[in-house]
Structure formats: structure tokens, C-alpha cells
Design an enzyme around this catalytic site. Structure first.
Site, PDB file in Angstrom:
ATOM      1  NE  ARG A 105      -2.394   0.736   3.394  1.00 56.80           N
ATOM      2  CZ  ARG A 105      -3.181   1.031   4.646  1.00 56.80           C
ATOM      3  NH1 ARG A 105      -4.396   1.336   4.514  1.00 56.80           N
ATOM      4  NH2 ARG A 105      -2.884   0.804   5.841  1.00 56.80           N
ATOM      5  CB  THR A 109      -2.001   7.090  -3.378  1.00 59.27           C
ATOM      6  OG1 THR A 109      -1.285   5.590  -3.336  1.00 59.27           O
ATOM      7  CG2 THR A 109      -0.879   8.210  -3.930  1.00 59.27           C
ATOM      8  CG  ASP A 201       1.447  -3.058  10.269  1.00 63.41           C
ATOM      9  OD1 ASP A 201       1.629  -2.282   9.414  1.00 63.41           O
ATOM     10  OD2 ASP A 201       1.801  -4.562   9.923  1.00 63.41           O
ATOM     11  CG  ASP A 204       4.787  -3.918  11.595  1.00 60.39           C
ATOM     12  OD1 ASP A 204       5.718  -4.331  10.905  1.00 60.39           O
ATOM     13  OD2 ASP A 204       4.583  -2.663  11.705  1.00 60.39           O
TER      14      ASP A 204
HETATM   15  N1  URA Z   1      -3.423  -3.215   7.657  1.00 62.50           N
HETATM   16  C1  URA Z   1      -3.025  -3.594   8.925  1.00 62.50           C
HETATM   17  O1  URA Z   1      -1.995  -4.252   9.126  1.00 62.50           O
HETATM   18  N2  URA Z   1      -3.711  -2.850   9.996  1.00 62.50           N
HETATM   19  C2  URA Z   1      -4.782  -1.842   9.545  1.00 62.50           C
HETATM   20  O2  URA Z   1      -5.484  -1.557  10.774  1.00 62.50           O
HETATM   21  C3  URA Z   1      -5.176  -1.494   8.607  1.00 62.50           C
HETATM   22  C4  URA Z   1      -4.463  -2.410   7.440  1.00 62.50           C
END
Ligand code: URA
Length: 210
Positions: A105, A109, A201, A204
Site C-alpha cells: 500500500r 495514496t 499492523d 508487524d
Molecule cells: N493493515 C493493518 O495491518 N492494519 C490495519 O489496521 C489496516 C491495514
């Protein structure tokens, strides 16, 4: 016709999800919970896999017994976080074929950029289950489904851990034929596209990269 969105309310799913959301949950525990929850979600997303019968012999007598029909299904992981869902699902469906879609991502954008695409053959003859823990803006999910349809897939489902209303709406607009199965429909996205209340995330947290 299957619902466009199914939220799996099973108590085991909800309990495990709460543990995963907590910020103090260590990486190893997070990963183990993800493995467990993915199997419970896999149970739901495959509930209408077609069956046929085969003649077998039990120690008691012969019978016509149900077995899965058709080609092996295809699990498609959206890299990298999709891999966390994949491991548990493969334990449950060991003969599944596996594909990978690499999309990242663009943080400015929020649009998906493709960097990898490798999927099983004859996608059009398989049930295809796309896995990505977080359905956030829905941009990468919709783009992944576009690519899979372009490769011939027609029977596609989308499995995620958390969905934001924005992502569900985006998928419904782009791919109304793709049912979504999730453990929670969360409140909203924040201004950088993260799900609230969410779990942070997902990549992560499962790989310990932060
Ligand atoms: N990707 C993630 O890992 N967490 C989010 O909250 C949104 C996209």
C-alpha cells in the site's frame, strides 16, 4: 445465495480475537492465536464446499460416504500478512493449492501497487479463497480480486480477521459476487487507513517487525 458479509460470532473466535487485539500480546502468542482463529474462520468460509460420494467399506459394512468434489481449492495469500492466516488453513486443508499476490500500500495514496503474482493453474475450476487479515480501505483486496478474475477465477471468497465498513463497502461495489467472512466488523478507518479499534499492523504483530 451466500450473504455478502458474514461475521463469525462464535465465542472461541471472539475470545481469541480480543487476545490478539491487546497491545501487550507477545508475537509468539499472537501468531499462535492467528493460527487457531484461521482454522475456525476456514471452517465457516468452506461451509458450502461441494460434496460427492464415494463407496467405502467400514469395518462393519459398505457405504456411500461423502467426500469433497471437484478440484482442490486454491488459497491465495495477499503478502505479507496473508501468510499468517495461510499456515493454519493449510493444516485444515492440506491438499489446497496455494498462490501469492504481492501488493503493497502506497502510504500516501493508500493505493495498491503490485510486485508479485503467482497462482495455481485452472483457477476457474477451483474455489478460490483470498486471505488477508485486515480488510481496511479495500483497495488492495479489490485489486487482488481483479487480478484473480483476470487469471480466470470465478468462485472467489475473501477471508479476513477484521473488516472496516469502508473496506466492506469498497468490496461490495467492486466485487458484489465475492462473499466476505470475518471475525469482526470494526468501527472505522483512521486518517492513515488503519482499522479502529483494530489490532495495529497485522504484519508487524505477527512477524515481530516493530
Ligand atoms: N493493515 C493493518 O495491518 N492494519 C490495519 O489496521 C489496516 C491495514
Amino acid at each position: 445465495m451466500q450473504e455478502h458479509l458474514t461475521v463469525v460470532k462464535h465465542p472461541l473466535v471472539q475470545h481469541k480475537l480480543t487476545l490478539m487485539r491487546e497491545k501487550g500480546t507477545p508475537t509468539a502468542v499472537f501468531r499462535q492465536l492467528l493460527r487457531e482463529i484461521s482454522q475456525l474462520l476456514a471452517y465457516e468460509v468452506t461451509h458450502n464446499l461441494p460434496l460427492t460420494t464415494r463407496e467405502i467399506e467400514t469395518p462393519m459394512q459398505e457405504m456411500e460416504a461423502p467426500v469433497l468434489a471437484g478440484r482442490k481449492l486454491a488459497l491465495i495469500s495477499i503478502l505479507r500478512a496473508g501468510n499468517g492466516l495461510l499456515d493454519g488453513m493449510l493444516e485444515l486443508i492440506p491438499s489446497a493449492r496455494v498462490g501469492f499476490v504481492g501488493l503493497y500500500r502506497d502510504e500516501e495514496t493508500l493505493k495498491p501497487v503490485q510486485y508479485y503474482f503467482k497462482v495455481p493453474d485452472q483457477l476457474g475450476k477451483r474455489m478460490v479463497i483470498v486471505v488477508d487479515p485486515m480488510l481496511a480501505t479495500g483497495n488492495s483486496s479489490a485489486a487482488a480480486v481483479d487480478l484473480l478474475k483476470g487469471a480466470g477465477a470465478t468462485d472467489i471468497r475473501f477471508l479476513c480477521l477484521l473488516a472496516a465498513p469502508e473496506g466492506v463497502a469498497r468490496m461490495k461495489e467492486a466485487h458484489p459476487d465475492v462473499p466476505i467472512v470475518t471475525a469482526s466488523l470494526d468501527e472505522r478507518l483512521n486518517d492513515i487507513g488503519y482499522i479502529l479499534p483494530g489490532l495495529g499492523d497485522a504484519g508487524d504483530r505477527m512477524f515481530g517487525t516493530k
